[in-house]
Design a protein around this motif. Structure first.
Motif, PDB file in Angstrom:
ATOM      1  N   THR A 174       0.847  -1.183   0.000  1.00  0.00           N
ATOM      2  CA  THR A 174       0.000   0.000   0.000  1.00  0.00           C
ATOM      3  C   THR A 174       0.885   1.237   0.000  1.00  0.00           C
ATOM      4  O   THR A 174       1.712   1.414   0.873  1.00  0.00           O
ATOM      5  N   LYS A 175       0.720   2.054  -1.008  1.00  0.00           N
ATOM      6  CA  LYS A 175       1.509   3.275  -1.092  1.00  0.00           C
ATOM      7  C   LYS A 175       0.686   4.438  -0.572  1.00  0.00           C
ATOM      8  O   LYS A 175      -0.491   4.570  -0.880  1.00  0.00           O
ATOM      9  N   THR A 176       1.329   5.259   0.195  1.00  0.00           N
ATOM     10  CA  THR A 176       0.652   6.467   0.653  1.00  0.00           C
ATOM     11  C   THR A 176       1.113   7.624  -0.225  1.00  0.00           C
ATOM     12  O   THR A 176       2.286   7.745  -0.555  1.00  0.00           O
ATOM     13  N   VAL A 177       0.174   8.419  -0.613  1.00  0.00           N
ATOM     14  CA  VAL A 177       0.456   9.569  -1.458  1.00  0.00           C
ATOM     15  C   VAL A 177       0.468  10.807  -0.581  1.00  0.00           C
ATOM     16  O   VAL A 177      -0.492  11.076   0.137  1.00  0.00           O
ATOM     17  N   THR A 178       1.566  11.513  -0.638  1.00  0.00           N
ATOM     18  CA  THR A 178       1.676  12.742   0.125  1.00  0.00           C
ATOM     19  C   THR A 178       1.468  13.918  -0.818  1.00  0.00           C
ATOM     20  O   THR A 178       2.154  14.027  -1.834  1.00  0.00           O
ATOM     21  N   HIS A 179       0.543  14.751  -0.497  1.00  0.00           N
ATOM     22  CA  HIS A 179       0.281  15.931  -1.324  1.00  0.00           C
ATOM     23  C   HIS A 179       1.037  17.127  -0.736  1.00  0.00           C
ATOM     24  O   HIS A 179       1.179  17.246   0.473  1.00  0.00           O
ATOM     25  N   PHE A 180       1.534  17.959  -1.610  1.00  0.00           N
ATOM     26  CA  PHE A 180       2.227  19.148  -1.148  1.00  0.00           C
ATOM     27  C   PHE A 180       1.867  20.303  -2.064  1.00  0.00           C
ATOM     28  O   PHE A 180       1.399  20.112  -3.178  1.00  0.00           O
ATOM     29  N   ALA A 181       2.095  21.477  -1.580  1.00  0.00           N
ATOM     30  CA  ALA A 181       1.793  22.669  -2.360  1.00  0.00           C
ATOM     31  C   ALA A 181       2.903  22.867  -3.394  1.00  0.00           C
ATOM     32  O   ALA A 181       4.039  23.150  -3.053  1.00  0.00           O
ATOM     33  N   LEU A 182       2.564  22.675  -4.650  1.00  0.00           N
ATOM     34  CA  LEU A 182       3.540  22.763  -5.726  1.00  0.00           C
ATOM     35  C   LEU A 182       4.169  24.145  -5.820  1.00  0.00           C
ATOM     36  O   LEU A 182       5.365  24.276  -6.085  1.00  0.00           O
ATOM     37  N   GLU A 183       3.390  25.163  -5.557  1.00  0.00           N
ATOM     38  CA  GLU A 183       3.928  26.526  -5.691  1.00  0.00           C
ATOM     39  C   GLU A 183       5.045  26.823  -4.696  1.00  0.00           C
ATOM     40  O   GLU A 183       5.816  27.764  -4.879  1.00  0.00           O
ATOM     41  N   ASN A 184       5.152  26.027  -3.646  1.00  0.00           N
ATOM     42  CA  ASN A 184       6.216  26.235  -2.664  1.00  0.00           C
ATOM     43  C   ASN A 184       7.501  25.472  -2.995  1.00  0.00           C
ATOM     44  O   ASN A 184       8.481  25.587  -2.281  1.00  0.00           O
ATOM     45  N   ASP A 185       7.465  24.691  -4.063  1.00  0.00           N
ATOM     46  CA  ASP A 185       8.643  23.904  -4.417  1.00  0.00           C
ATOM     47  C   ASP A 185       9.668  24.791  -5.123  1.00  0.00           C
ATOM     48  O   ASP A 185       9.323  25.709  -5.857  1.00  0.00           O
ATOM     49  N   SER A 186      10.935  24.508  -4.898  1.00  0.00           N
ATOM     50  CA  SER A 186      12.001  25.373  -5.411  1.00  0.00           C
ATOM     51  C   SER A 186      12.118  25.359  -6.926  1.00  0.00           C
ATOM     52  O   SER A 186      12.617  26.309  -7.518  1.00  0.00           O
ATOM     53  N   PHE A 187      11.665  24.293  -7.604  1.00  0.00           N
ATOM     54  CA  PHE A 187      11.824  24.266  -9.052  1.00  0.00           C
ATOM     55  C   PHE A 187      10.796  25.131  -9.781  1.00  0.00           C
ATOM     56  O   PHE A 187      10.997  25.490 -10.935  1.00  0.00           O
ATOM     57  N   VAL A 188       9.714  25.505  -9.119  1.00  0.00           N
ATOM     58  CA  VAL A 188       8.700  26.331  -9.762  1.00  0.00           C
ATOM     59  C   VAL A 188       9.271  27.723  -9.997  1.00  0.00           C
ATOM     60  O   VAL A 188       9.768  28.372  -9.087  1.00  0.00           O
ATOM     61  N   GLY A 189       9.225  28.154 -11.240  1.00  0.00           N
ATOM     62  CA  GLY A 189       9.710  29.478 -11.611  1.00  0.00           C
ATOM     63  C   GLY A 189      11.196  29.543 -11.882  1.00  0.00           C
ATOM     64  O   GLY A 189      11.737  30.618 -12.093  1.00  0.00           O
TER      65      GLY A 189
END
Length: 76
Positions: free
Chosen positions: A36-51
């Motif tokens: 069973t895999k657990t999926v962790t959701h995160f706010a993409l806009e806070n990731d360093s690769f965005v922009g």
């Protein structure tokens, strides 16, 4: 086999066999817990690769960039 039948059959087993059944159930729980895999959701806009490419001149219109890239790479 119904739950009641399973409980009745389990209760009819000798104590050693009941322990084996309990151990097997524990084994199965561990085995299938790992699958069973657990999926962790995160706010993409806070990731360093965005922009990270926001200052590139060739990516001002990302749709046009991808369209030109596909034309260049996929047409012969």
């Amino acid at each position: 086999m119904t739950n009641e039948e399973i409980i009745r059959e389990f209760a009819a087993l000798p104590p050693d066999a009941q322990r084996e059944a309990e151990n097997f159930i524990s084994f199965l729980q561990e085995r299938y817990k790992r699958k069973t895999k657990t999926v962790t959701h995160f706010a993409l806009e806070n990731d360093s690769f965005v922009g990270m490419w926001k200052n590139r001149d060739d990516l001002q219109d990302s749709s046009a960039f991808v369209r030109e890239l596909r034309e260049r790479e996929w047409t012969k």
